[in-house]
Design a protein around this motif. Structure first.
Motif, short mmCIF file in Angstrom:
data_model
loop_
_atom_site.label_atom_id
_atom_site.label_comp_id
_atom_site.label_asym_id
_atom_site.label_seq_id
_atom_site.Cartn_x
_atom_site.Cartn_y
_atom_site.Cartn_z
N VAL A 57 0.83 -1.21 0.00
CA VAL A 57 0.00 0.00 0.00
C VAL A 57 0.86 1.26 0.00
O VAL A 57 0.62 2.20 -0.77
CB VAL A 57 -0.94 0.00 1.23
CG1 VAL A 57 -1.59 1.36 1.42
CG2 VAL A 57 -2.00 -1.08 1.07
N MET A 58 1.87 1.28 0.85
CA MET A 58 2.68 2.49 0.96
C MET A 58 3.55 2.70 -0.28
O MET A 58 3.82 3.84 -0.68
CB MET A 58 3.55 2.46 2.21
CG MET A 58 2.77 2.34 3.52
SD MET A 58 1.35 3.47 3.65
CE MET A 58 2.14 5.00 4.06
N ASP B 111 -6.73 -0.69 1.27
CA ASP B 111 -5.58 0.16 0.98
C ASP B 111 -5.69 1.55 1.60
O ASP B 111 -4.80 2.01 2.30
CB ASP B 111 -5.39 0.29 -0.53
CG ASP B 111 -4.93 -1.01 -1.14
OD1 ASP B 111 -5.07 -2.05 -0.47
OD2 ASP B 111 -4.45 -1.00 -2.28
N GLU B 112 -6.80 2.21 1.28
CA GLU B 112 -6.93 3.60 1.71
C GLU B 112 -6.98 3.69 3.23
O GLU B 112 -6.35 4.57 3.84
CB GLU B 112 -8.20 4.21 1.09
CG GLU B 112 -8.30 5.71 1.26
CD GLU B 112 -7.09 6.47 0.69
OE1 GLU B 112 -6.74 7.50 1.28
OE2 GLU B 112 -6.48 6.02 -0.31
N ARG B 113 -7.71 2.76 3.85
CA ARG B 113 -7.84 2.79 5.30
C ARG B 113 -6.47 2.56 5.97
O ARG B 113 -6.11 3.23 6.92
CB ARG B 113 -8.84 1.72 5.76
CG ARG B 113 -9.14 1.75 7.23
CD ARG B 113 -9.97 2.96 7.63
NE ARG B 113 -11.32 2.86 7.10
CZ ARG B 113 -12.34 2.36 7.78
NH1 ARG B 113 -12.19 1.93 9.01
NH2 ARG B 113 -13.54 2.31 7.24
N LEU B 114 -5.74 1.62 5.42
CA LEU B 114 -4.43 1.32 5.99
C LEU B 114 -3.47 2.50 5.81
O LEU B 114 -2.73 2.86 6.72
CB LEU B 114 -3.84 0.05 5.36
CG LEU B 114 -2.46 -0.37 5.86
CD1 LEU B 114 -2.45 -0.58 7.36
CD2 LEU B 114 -2.00 -1.64 5.16
N LYS B 115 -3.54 3.10 4.65
CA LYS B 115 -2.67 4.26 4.39
C LYS B 115 -2.97 5.37 5.40
O LYS B 115 -2.06 5.96 5.99
CB LYS B 115 -2.90 4.76 2.96
CG LYS B 115 -1.86 5.76 2.50
CD LYS B 115 -2.06 6.14 1.06
CE LYS B 115 -3.15 7.17 0.93
NZ LYS B 115 -3.33 7.66 -0.44
N GLN B 116 -4.25 5.62 5.59
CA GLN B 116 -4.63 6.67 6.54
C GLN B 116 -4.20 6.30 7.96
O GLN B 116 -3.75 7.16 8.73
CB GLN B 116 -6.15 6.88 6.50
CG GLN B 116 -6.61 7.59 5.24
CD GLN B 116 -8.12 7.64 5.11
OE1 GLN B 116 -8.84 7.17 6.01
NE2 GLN B 116 -8.61 8.17 4.01
N ARG B 126 5.61 5.85 13.36
CA ARG B 126 5.51 5.75 11.89
C ARG B 126 6.89 5.54 11.28
O ARG B 126 7.08 4.75 10.37
CB ARG B 126 4.88 7.04 11.35
CG ARG B 126 4.40 6.91 9.93
CD ARG B 126 3.60 8.13 9.47
NE ARG B 126 3.46 9.19 10.43
CZ ARG B 126 3.63 10.48 10.16
NH1 ARG B 126 3.96 10.86 8.94
NH2 ARG B 126 3.47 11.40 11.07
N THR B 127 7.88 6.26 11.83
CA THR B 127 9.23 6.14 11.30
C THR B 127 9.72 4.70 11.42
O THR B 127 10.20 4.11 10.44
CB THR B 127 10.19 7.07 12.08
OG1 THR B 127 9.70 8.41 12.00
CG2 THR B 127 11.59 7.00 11.53
N LYS B 166 -5.67 -2.34 15.33
CA LYS B 166 -6.89 -1.89 16.00
C LYS B 166 -7.77 -1.11 15.03
O LYS B 166 -9.00 -1.29 14.99
CB LYS B 166 -6.52 -1.01 17.19
CG LYS B 166 -7.72 -0.56 18.01
CD LYS B 166 -7.30 0.40 19.11
CE LYS B 166 -8.54 0.90 19.85
NZ LYS B 166 -8.18 2.02 20.74
N GLN B 167 -7.12 -0.26 14.25
CA GLN B 167 -7.88 0.49 13.25
C GLN B 167 -8.55 -0.45 12.26
O GLN B 167 -9.68 -0.25 11.84
CB GLN B 167 -6.93 1.41 12.46
CG GLN B 167 -6.25 2.47 13.26
CD GLN B 167 -7.15 3.69 13.42
OE1 GLN B 167 -7.85 4.06 12.49
NE2 GLN B 167 -7.16 4.26 14.60
N LEU B 168 -7.81 -1.49 11.90
CA LEU B 168 -8.33 -2.40 10.89
C LEU B 168 -9.42 -3.31 11.45
O LEU B 168 -10.22 -3.84 10.68
CB LEU B 168 -7.19 -3.24 10.30
CG LEU B 168 -6.13 -2.40 9.58
CD1 LEU B 168 -5.01 -3.28 9.06
CD2 LEU B 168 -6.75 -1.62 8.44
#
Lengths: 293, 187
Positions: A57-58, B111-116, B126-127, B166-168
């Motif tokens: 995805v990234m 895809d979009e949800r994971l990217k966000q 994130r790093t 958790k988001q997913l």
């Protein structure tokens, strides 16, 4: 490990297990723990899936590196290479600032372009079957516009580095009508000279961007596996009196860049060779002359 | 290593450096600046570079991390942007224990949800996550780049993943509900 681990440690180690980051001893212990707690298998599976999906995805979500950034970095590398001290006030910083602030980068080559009419010097540096008129090694005004020298030097460096960086730089052989023109002048059945005898192969060719739209850039790369970063560029342009150069004379241009240039012309075509070192471009020039004769 | 060799190796990594900068920068145009600053520092300091000690890509990532850290620190001195700086150092306390229910998740449709979700991670997490998941850096390399102990790399990575999962989980629930609604309509 097992007994002392609190829940977070346990899951952290399972993450490391999914990443293949545990040493053999800890890996065995983690696997044993997983066998004893099969309900945690889903943790490893989920993290593995997450890792793979996130990577896809990234990567998909990343735009191509903007050309403006690429150019700025290349120019900075070019500029800082001319400044061995790499001081804060170097051209590299100037080049970066130029792009970040959308200013034109000042020429690094314009400061000191020296044109040497190669004569006595030529016999020392290389031998060519073509007899060059003997002229004293003298400083003179540049026979071609210094901004063009600058532009071609940058073109050489940029294309060389882009080709190296991208492995498949979009640099197709696209010469249009100029192909026939070059063929005729080189007296060959191909629109480019062959440099395999000096260990270089054609990487690609194309027209330069305006205002050098009539200039064709042929990029060659070393075929030697240990020096594949070595390139040389041959710029070819129809000649109609635009430069103050004479036929059968060879000109060496040196700016404050590290790339030497050899310039000469026939009746109809001007040639400019740029490379990492003088020896290579001299050998390339010699090969062209030999082939033509 | 000669400066020219270093220059060529470094330039070959520009896409990777840009990719990381792009996903760490608050705005895409800042990624441009970060990359340029990274290379400028690298070219200035190239005489210090030893390939055996540290590969070119991790070396550039380390500089990029410092560039971003400096940029966020500068921002921190501006009023109203303190949250960003806290991102750099805070450990998330929002942990998820045990396994999460992702049995019904369609991994290809998120895809979009994971990217966000990745973009919503605190910068420090994130790093580490991007370095591991996208850039395939080893824990040891990440520790060098971010200048944190190996154990902190592991815990940040785990924490980042748990936040993403958790988001997913919410997405999996939505997908499951969606499918059951569709089934109801068909029935």
């Amino acid at each position: 490990m097992d007994e002392q681990m609190d829940e977070q440690d346990e899951q952290t180690l399972l993450s490391a297990l999914a990443d293949g980051e545990l040493d053999p001893v800890r890996k065995v212990r983690a696997l044993r723990y997983l066998v004893e707690h099969p309900e945690l298998l889903s943790v490893v599976e989920n993290e593995t899936k997450l890792q793979a999906t996130a990577r896809r995805v990234m990567l998909d979500a990343t735009p191509a590196t903007p050309n403006s950034v690429r150019q700025a970095v290349l120019r900075a590398s070019f500029a800082t290479s001319a400044d061995p001290n790499g001081s804060a006030s170097s051209n590299g910083a100037g080049a970066m600032r130029g792009v970040v602030r959308r200013r034109r980068w000042p020429s690094v080559a314009t400061a000191a372009v020296i044109a040497l009419v190669v004569g006595a010097w030529a016999g020392r540096a290389f031998r060519t079957p073509e007899t060059l008129p003997v002229a004293s090694t003298q400083l003179a005004g540049s026979p071609i516009d210094v901004t063009l020298v600058d532009a071609l030097a940058l073109e050489h460096v940029d294309c060389s580095n882009l080709a190296l960086a991208q492995h498949s730089y979009p640099f197709p052989v696209r010469l249009g009508k100029l192909a026939k023109f070059i063929e005729n002048d080189l007296r060959t059945d191909r629109p480019y000279p062959e440099f395999s005898s000096i260990g270089y192969a054609l990487q690609g060719a194309g027209r330069c961007e305006p205002p050098q739209g009539q200039v064709v850039h042929l990029l060659y790369r070393s075929t030697n596996p240990t020096s594949q970063s070595q390139t040389l560029s041959l710029f070819v342009e129809p000649y109609s009196g635009q430069y103050q150069i004479e036929t059968a004379k060879l000109y060496l241009l040196r700016g404050d860049t590290t790339q030497p240039m050899l310039v000469w012309r026939s009746d109809n075509v001007a040639y400019i060779l740029v490379g990492n070192d003088l020896k290579t471009i001299a050998a390339a020039r010699e090969q062209m002359v030999r082939e033509r004769s | 290593m000669t400066p020219d060799a270093f220059r060529k190796l470094a330039l070959a990594e520009i896409d990777a450096v840009y990719r990381l900068a792009y996903h760490l920068a608050p705005r895409p145009d800042l990624a441009d600046d970060y990359v340029q600053e990274t290379y400028l520092r690298a070219f200035r300091a190239k005489t210090d570079f030893q390939l055996n000690d540290f590969g070119v890509r991790p070396y550039l990532f380390k500089i990029l991390h410092n560039v971003i850290h400096s940029a966020f620190a500068r921002e921190a001195r501006q009023p109203g942007l303190l949250d960003n700086v806290e991102d750099l150092h805070t450990q998330s306390t929002d942990r998820v224990s045990g396994s999460v229910d992702l049995e019904h998740l369609d991994w290809d449709a998120m895809d979009e949800r994971l990217k966000q979700a990745v973009q919503a991670l605190p910068l420090a997490h994130r790093t580490v996550f991007l370095l591991c998941a996208v850039e395939n850096m080893k824990y040891r390399e990440i520790a060098e780049i971010v200048e944190i102990p190996l154990g902190t790399v592991m815990s940040r990575l785990h924490s980042a993943r748990q936040q993403l999962l958790k988001q997913l989980t919410g997405l999996a629930t939505e997908q499951r509900l969606g499918r059951s609604v569709q089934r109801d309509k068909v029935d």
